[in-house]
Design an enzyme around this catalytic site. Structure first.
Site, mmCIF file in Angstrom:
data_model
loop_
_atom_site.group_PDB
_atom_site.id
_atom_site.type_symbol
_atom_site.label_atom_id
_atom_site.label_comp_id
_atom_site.label_asym_id
_atom_site.label_seq_id
_atom_site.Cartn_x
_atom_site.Cartn_y
_atom_site.Cartn_z
ATOM 1 N N SER A 107 -0.890 -30.201 -20.643
ATOM 2 C CA SER A 107 -1.013 -28.581 -20.532
ATOM 3 C C SER A 107 -0.910 -28.672 -19.135
ATOM 4 O O SER A 107 -1.421 -28.822 -18.439
ATOM 5 C CB SER A 107 -2.124 -28.227 -21.303
ATOM 6 O OG SER A 107 -2.300 -26.831 -20.726
ATOM 7 N N TYR A 130 3.671 -23.746 -19.435
ATOM 8 C CA TYR A 130 3.860 -22.407 -19.462
ATOM 9 C C TYR A 130 3.831 -21.995 -18.085
ATOM 10 O O TYR A 130 3.939 -21.855 -16.977
ATOM 11 C CB TYR A 130 2.323 -21.971 -19.557
ATOM 12 C CG TYR A 130 1.668 -22.132 -21.098
ATOM 13 C CD1 TYR A 130 2.451 -21.495 -21.812
ATOM 14 C CD2 TYR A 130 0.594 -21.929 -20.618
ATOM 15 C CE1 TYR A 130 2.242 -21.912 -23.101
ATOM 16 C CE2 TYR A 130 -0.283 -22.472 -22.165
ATOM 17 C CZ TYR A 130 0.972 -22.301 -23.367
ATOM 18 O OH TYR A 130 -0.010 -22.259 -25.018
ATOM 19 N N THR A 156 6.895 -24.752 -24.165
ATOM 20 C CA THR A 156 6.082 -24.367 -25.649
ATOM 21 C C THR A 156 6.826 -22.875 -25.702
ATOM 22 O O THR A 156 6.376 -21.845 -24.472
ATOM 23 C CB THR A 156 4.778 -24.386 -25.249
ATOM 24 O OG1 THR A 156 4.191 -25.281 -25.120
ATOM 25 C CG2 THR A 156 3.654 -23.983 -26.324
ATOM 26 N N LYS A 211 8.618 -27.344 -28.125
ATOM 27 C CA LYS A 211 7.390 -27.165 -28.808
ATOM 28 C C LYS A 211 7.421 -25.531 -29.189
ATOM 29 O O LYS A 211 7.413 -24.582 -28.712
ATOM 30 C CB LYS A 211 5.985 -27.378 -27.928
ATOM 31 C CG LYS A 211 4.893 -27.320 -28.551
ATOM 32 C CD LYS A 211 4.068 -27.628 -27.862
ATOM 33 C CE LYS A 211 2.507 -28.039 -28.676
ATOM 34 N NZ LYS A 211 1.674 -26.889 -29.084
ATOM 35 N N HIS A 235 1.100 -23.249 -32.896
ATOM 36 C CA HIS A 235 0.402 -23.338 -32.039
ATOM 37 C C HIS A 235 -1.474 -23.619 -33.019
ATOM 38 O O HIS A 235 -1.813 -22.989 -32.282
ATOM 39 C CB HIS A 235 -0.258 -22.393 -31.043
ATOM 40 C CG HIS A 235 0.048 -22.202 -29.833
ATOM 41 N ND1 HIS A 235 1.026 -22.403 -28.958
ATOM 42 C CD2 HIS A 235 -1.418 -22.224 -28.797
ATOM 43 C CE1 HIS A 235 0.129 -22.300 -27.067
ATOM 44 N NE2 HIS A 235 -1.054 -22.948 -27.750
HETATM 45 C C1 LIG Z 1 -8.138 -25.151 -27.405
HETATM 46 C C2 LIG Z 1 -6.793 -25.159 -27.476
HETATM 47 C C3 LIG Z 1 -5.795 -25.232 -26.273
HETATM 48 C C4 LIG Z 1 -4.828 -25.334 -26.365
HETATM 49 N N1 LIG Z 1 -2.934 -25.164 -25.167
HETATM 50 C C5 LIG Z 1 -2.288 -25.192 -25.474
HETATM 51 C C6 LIG Z 1 -1.763 -25.084 -24.326
HETATM 52 O O1 LIG Z 1 -2.140 -25.355 -23.176
HETATM 53 N N2 LIG Z 1 0.161 -25.230 -24.507
HETATM 54 C C7 LIG Z 1 0.121 -25.221 -25.960
HETATM 55 O O2 LIG Z 1 1.425 -25.506 -25.757
HETATM 56 N N3 LIG Z 1 -0.448 -25.511 -26.593
HETATM 57 C C8 LIG Z 1 -1.582 -25.578 -27.197
HETATM 58 N N4 LIG Z 1 -2.462 -25.560 -28.488
HETATM 59 C C9 LIG Z 1 -2.002 -25.806 -28.725
HETATM 60 C C10 LIG Z 1 -1.490 -27.423 -29.491
HETATM 61 O O3 LIG Z 1 -1.188 -27.686 -28.779
HETATM 62 C C11 LIG Z 1 -1.415 -27.679 -30.870
HETATM 63 O O4 LIG Z 1 -0.321 -27.029 -31.437
HETATM 64 C C12 LIG Z 1 -2.440 -27.317 -31.820
HETATM 65 O O5 LIG Z 1 -3.873 -27.664 -31.326
HETATM 66 C C13 LIG Z 1 -2.075 -28.035 -33.449
HETATM 67 O O6 LIG Z 1 -3.091 -27.901 -34.556
HETATM 68 P P1 LIG Z 1 -4.280 -28.412 -34.459
HETATM 69 O O7 LIG Z 1 -4.859 -28.091 -32.933
HETATM 70 O O8 LIG Z 1 -4.833 -27.690 -36.290
HETATM 71 O O9 LIG Z 1 -3.919 -29.801 -34.742
HETATM 72 C C14 LIG Z 1 -3.918 -25.417 -27.872
HETATM 73 C C15 LIG Z 1 -5.009 -25.356 -29.143
HETATM 74 C C16 LIG Z 1 -6.369 -26.019 -28.383
HETATM 75 C C17 LIG Z 1 -7.017 -25.724 -30.604
#
Ligand SMILES: Cc1cc2nc3c(=O)[nH]c(=O)nc-3n(C[C@H](O)[C@H](O)[C@H](O)COP(=O)(O)O)c2cc1C
Length: 357
Positions: A107, A130, A156, A211, A235
């Site tokens: 990320s 981002y 994303t 994504k 997400h």
């Molecule tokens: C704490 C946290 C931070 C995240 N930060 C980002 C990010 O910076 N960029 C992004 O594309 N998705 C981010 N996501 C989404 C994850 O990439 C992913 O899509 C999501 O966690 C999938 O669902 P799951 O947690 O049920 O496996 C984040 C998710 C969490 C839990």
């Protein structure tokens, strides 16, 4: 470092290690958190219809994505602020992922920087950005990511504005990634369009991952735009609330993409069996976001590595018990649907936690 035999123990340890603010930031979602719960409900609604008396002495579960081998069909998706859960942050994830043999999507909202991670842990990796600047700013970052050795670039697209994470807001908790998102020029993120995708494809020679695909029509547009990986995600229920479970979006996306690009899915996948369900429905690989954060919180890269070994065991066991010995044999005919046994929630993959284990 204790030896963890189950993912249950890892999740329990993460809860012990994190303060309430960080825990809620990790496990929480947007608004009513219905999308978060639906992700789990979707995963739990699919049941196996196992076959018997097939030779499962050797179960093959390795695959590849964008030319990189995946020892198991799992990705570590981008987690902003991963360093909040364990200080090594993105570097710790990179080391565990590389030692085990899967892929990380790093990320732009985490530490250390993408260039530092590339220096410390060289190897195949995807960079997720981002947009907090104009097109020239984005182009500069993509060129630097290519120069640093990144093997894929991920945009994303489900975060064109930052959601209302009320679990955090109620406590006035501001995660580091929220500060990046809110503090940067989020107008650029809001202005992203299919033209942005076309521009990246025309300008750069790096595989592009989109994504946040949530519907067949957008998957089809990705294919038309030459996108290299279609990534189904809401997400983790952290952006638009009241969305469908990602696993339930998968079949229509698989049909729309029709083999033109690999499909990654995430959202509610916590266990090896969950992963196998997504593979049956046509995913090439599965992202496990919260599990990545939980394992890091439980003890950093060593525990993430242990979690990956446990997941590998769970995947192999599930495949063998379902009567298949290779990924190619997984298909929708191995699944059926029933209502989940109990109301699903973010941690319902770990039922023994409630019993105090
Ligand atoms: C704490 C946290 C931070 C995240 N930060 C980002 C990010 O910076 N960029 C992004 O594309 N998705 C981010 N996501 C989404 C994850 O990439 C992913 O899509 C999501 O966690 C999938 O669902 P799951 O947690 O049920 O496996 C984040 C998710 C969490 C839990």
């Amino acid at each position: 470092m204790p030896e963890f035999l189950t993912l249950h123990e890892i999740v329990k340890k993460a809860k012990q290690n994190l303060d309430q603010g960080s825990w809620d930031y990790l496990v929480g979602g947007a608004e009513t958190e219905s999308a978060l719960r639906r992700n789990r409900a979707g995963v739990e609604s699919w049941l196996f219809k196992p076959r018997i008396l097939n030779d499962v002495t050797h179960v093959q579960c390795a695959t590849e994505l964008l030319g990189s081998p995946l020892r198991i069909p799992i990705l570590m998706p981008p987690i902003g602020s991963i360093q909040v859960f364990e200080e090594s942050g993105a570097v710790g994830v990179a080391r565990a992922v590389q030692e085990f043999g899967i892929l990380q999507i790093l990320s732009s909202a985490c530490l250390p920087s993408f260039e530092e991670v590339a220096v410390q842990v060289p190897g195949p990796r995807i960079y997720q950005l981002y947009l907090v600047g104009d097109q020239a700013w984005m182009d500069d970052i993509i060129a630097r990511a290519i120069a640093a050795g990144y093997t894929g670039f991920c945009l994303t697209a489900d975060t064109q504005t930052y959601s209302r994470r009320e679990r955090d807001m109620l406590k006035r908790y501001v995660p580091m990634s929220g500060r990046v998102a809110g503090g940067g020029d989020f107008n650029a993120q809001a202005a992203m369009s299919w033209e942005t995708v076309a521009h990246i494809k025309e300008t750069f020679d790096i595989p592009l991952v989109i994504k946040g695909v949530g519907v067949a029509e957008d998957a089809r547009r990705c294919v038309e735009a030459g996108v290299d990986v279609v990534y189904v995600s809401n997400h983790g229920g952290r952006q638009l609330d009241h969305t469908r479970a990602c696993i339930d979006v998968l079949p229509e996306v698989v049909q729309a993409v029709d083999g033109a690009a690999p499909i990654v899915v995430d959202g509610g996948f916590m266990r090896g069996a969950d992963v196998v369900k997504a593979l049956c429905l046509g995913a090439t690989a599965v992202g496990m976001g919260r599990l990545e954060g939980l394992a890091m919180a439980a003890g950093g890269e060593d525990v993430l590595l242990q979690a990956l070994h446990i997941l590998e065991h769970e995947i192999r066991t599930t495949m063998a018990l379902a009567g298949v010995s290779s990924l190619a044999q997984l298909g929708p005919e191995l699944l059926t649907r029933e209502a989940p046994l109990a109301p699903p929630h973010v941690l319902s993959a770990f039922p023994f936690l409630a019993e105090g284990y």
